[in-house]
Design an enzyme around this catalytic site. Structure first.
Site, short mmCIF file in Angstrom:
data_model
loop_
_atom_site.label_atom_id
_atom_site.label_comp_id
_atom_site.label_asym_id
_atom_site.label_seq_id
_atom_site.Cartn_x
_atom_site.Cartn_y
_atom_site.Cartn_z
N SER A 140 -9.07 3.82 3.79
CA SER A 140 -8.13 4.86 4.22
C SER A 140 -8.79 6.22 4.13
O SER A 140 -9.67 6.43 3.27
CB SER A 140 -6.89 4.85 3.31
N TYR A 155 -3.87 5.21 -5.43
CA TYR A 155 -4.12 4.69 -4.08
C TYR A 155 -5.48 5.21 -3.60
O TYR A 155 -6.32 4.44 -3.10
CB TYR A 155 -3.01 5.15 -3.13
N1 NAD Z 1 -0.12 2.89 7.65
C1 NAD Z 1 -0.99 3.83 7.37
O1 NAD Z 1 -0.78 5.03 7.63
C2 NAD Z 1 -2.30 3.48 6.74
C3 NAD Z 1 -3.28 4.47 6.65
C4 NAD Z 1 -4.50 4.18 6.07
C5 NAD Z 1 -4.75 2.91 5.58
N2 NAD Z 1 -3.78 1.97 5.67
C6 NAD Z 1 -4.09 0.65 5.12
O2 NAD Z 1 -3.97 -0.30 6.15
C7 NAD Z 1 -3.62 -1.57 5.59
C8 NAD Z 1 -2.42 -2.13 6.34
O3 NAD Z 1 -1.34 -1.22 6.17
P1 NAD Z 1 -0.04 -1.25 7.11
O4 NAD Z 1 0.27 0.14 7.45
O5 NAD Z 1 -0.19 -2.28 8.16
O6 NAD Z 1 1.01 -1.69 6.00
P2 NAD Z 1 2.10 -2.85 5.98
O7 NAD Z 1 2.84 -2.63 4.71
O8 NAD Z 1 2.83 -2.89 7.27
O9 NAD Z 1 1.20 -4.16 5.88
C9 NAD Z 1 0.57 -4.54 4.70
C10 NAD Z 1 0.59 -6.05 4.66
O10 NAD Z 1 -0.11 -6.48 3.48
C11 NAD Z 1 0.66 -7.50 2.87
N3 NAD Z 1 0.35 -7.52 1.45
C12 NAD Z 1 0.67 -6.59 0.50
N4 NAD Z 1 0.23 -6.97 -0.70
C13 NAD Z 1 -0.39 -8.17 -0.53
C14 NAD Z 1 -1.04 -9.06 -1.41
N5 NAD Z 1 -1.14 -8.81 -2.72
N6 NAD Z 1 -1.57 -10.20 -0.89
C15 NAD Z 1 -1.47 -10.48 0.43
N7 NAD Z 1 -0.86 -9.65 1.32
C16 NAD Z 1 -0.32 -8.52 0.84
C17 NAD Z 1 2.12 -7.14 3.13
O11 NAD Z 1 2.97 -8.24 2.96
C18 NAD Z 1 2.02 -6.62 4.56
O12 NAD Z 1 2.20 -7.64 5.51
C19 NAD Z 1 -3.35 -1.31 4.11
O13 NAD Z 1 -4.50 -1.67 3.38
C20 NAD Z 1 -3.14 0.19 4.05
O14 NAD Z 1 -3.47 0.73 2.80
C21 NAD Z 1 -2.57 2.21 6.24
#
Ligand code: NAD
Length: 249
Positions: A140, A155
């Site tokens: 991120s 985080y």
């Molecule tokens: N959305 C944003 O703005 C953003 C920005 C930067 C980075 N990210 C990163 O991108 C990735 C995906 O985020 P997203 O926005 O799709 O979020 P999201 O919450 O929609 O998806 C995250 C997924 O991970 C799964 N998950 C959580 N903990 C878990 C575990 N212990 N074991 C297995 N699965 C698990 C959840 O069930 C979910 O399906 C994450 O790593 C997040 O930190 C997101």
């Protein structure tokens, strides 16, 4: 032209339809890959796999090293090998430093950083036998700028840790022809962020993004496709910013 012909892949965090992992799995499948999905809840991940036409669905908590080893073996068997892994499973939390409990801290590090380590370590043997082997870790922008939006310091630490892990792994696994890269999204419109800023903050954020919008999950999936495919065959150990110009450094 499809970019991932005969590619066997695992994508974690892929069960939510509006999430990054789902978008990655969808784009990979459109590009010819066979994909096994991993996420926490069996019913959700199975229904995602059915809708996406994925090769398999496995319920697994990525923070549990033993469970990840078992899940990887379960995925690799029907795929007949492994060429690509995208670890998108992750959690966020905005507690201020003084309010972060011991449990909050360990869960954050165990899922985001530990999960990446578990996936990486468990897939090395299969990736060593794969073709154009590529591991993509979703970090991120927060890992470089110290959080400050919806994720606070734990985080940021977990996501910064991924960047170090990826560089070390790239150095070590290059001779085995496994590329290891990180993708650093900015603000992505998923359930992790949607409706969480409020209108004033959202407007202020949009004003600061040169491309004038938050990322869609597809924007991130396209960058992931690049890192997974032969298009990036001479890239390893990089952190690819996908943030619309919000964080330029
Ligand atoms: N959305 C944003 O703005 C953003 C920005 C930067 C980075 N990210 C990163 O991108 C990735 C995906 O985020 P997203 O926005 O799709 O979020 P999201 O919450 O929609 O998806 C995250 C997924 O991970 C799964 N998950 C959580 N903990 C878990 C575990 N212990 N074991 C297995 N699965 C698990 C959840 O069930 C979910 O399906 C994450 O790593 C997040 O930190 C997101």
């Amino acid at each position: 032209m499809t970019l991932l012909p005969q590619t066997r892949a695992i994508v974690t965090g892929a069960a939510r339809k509006d999430g990054i992992g789902w978008a990655v799995a969808h784009l990979f499948i459109l590009n010819g890959a066979q994909v096994v999905l991993i996420d926490l809840d069996q019913e959700m991940v199975q229904s995602a796999a059915t809708e996406l036409g994925a090769a398999g669905a496995i319920a697994c908590d990525v923070s549990d090293q033993g469970a990840v080893r078992t899940a990887v073996a379960q995925a690799v068997a029907p795929l007949g090998g492994l060429d690509c892994v995208v670890n998108s499973a992750g959690i966020v939390n905005a507690n201020r430093l003084s309010d972060i409990t011991d449990a909050d801290w360990h869960r954050m590090i165990d899922v985001n950083l530990g999960g990446t380590f578990n996936l990486l370590q468990s897939t090395i043997p299969a990736l060593t036998e794969g073709k154009n082997a590529s591991f993509v870790a979703i970090s991120s922008m927060a890992g470089m700028r110290g959080g400050g939006l919806l994720g606070s310091s734990h985080y940021a630490a977990s996501k910064a840790g991924i960047l170090g892990l990826v560089k070390g792994a790239a150095r070590e696994l290059g001779p085995a022809k496994i590329r290891v890269n990180a993708l650093a999204p900015g603000i992505v419109d998923t359930s992790m962020t949607r409706g969480k800023f409020g209108p004033d903050w959202e407007k202020m954020l949009l004003d600061q993004i040169p491309l004038g919008r938050f990322a869609s999950p597809d924007d991130i999936a396209k960058a992931c496709l690049f890192l997974a495919s032969d298009l990036s065959c001479y890239m390893t150990g990089v952190t690819l910013d996908v943030n619309g110009g919000y964080f330029l450094h």
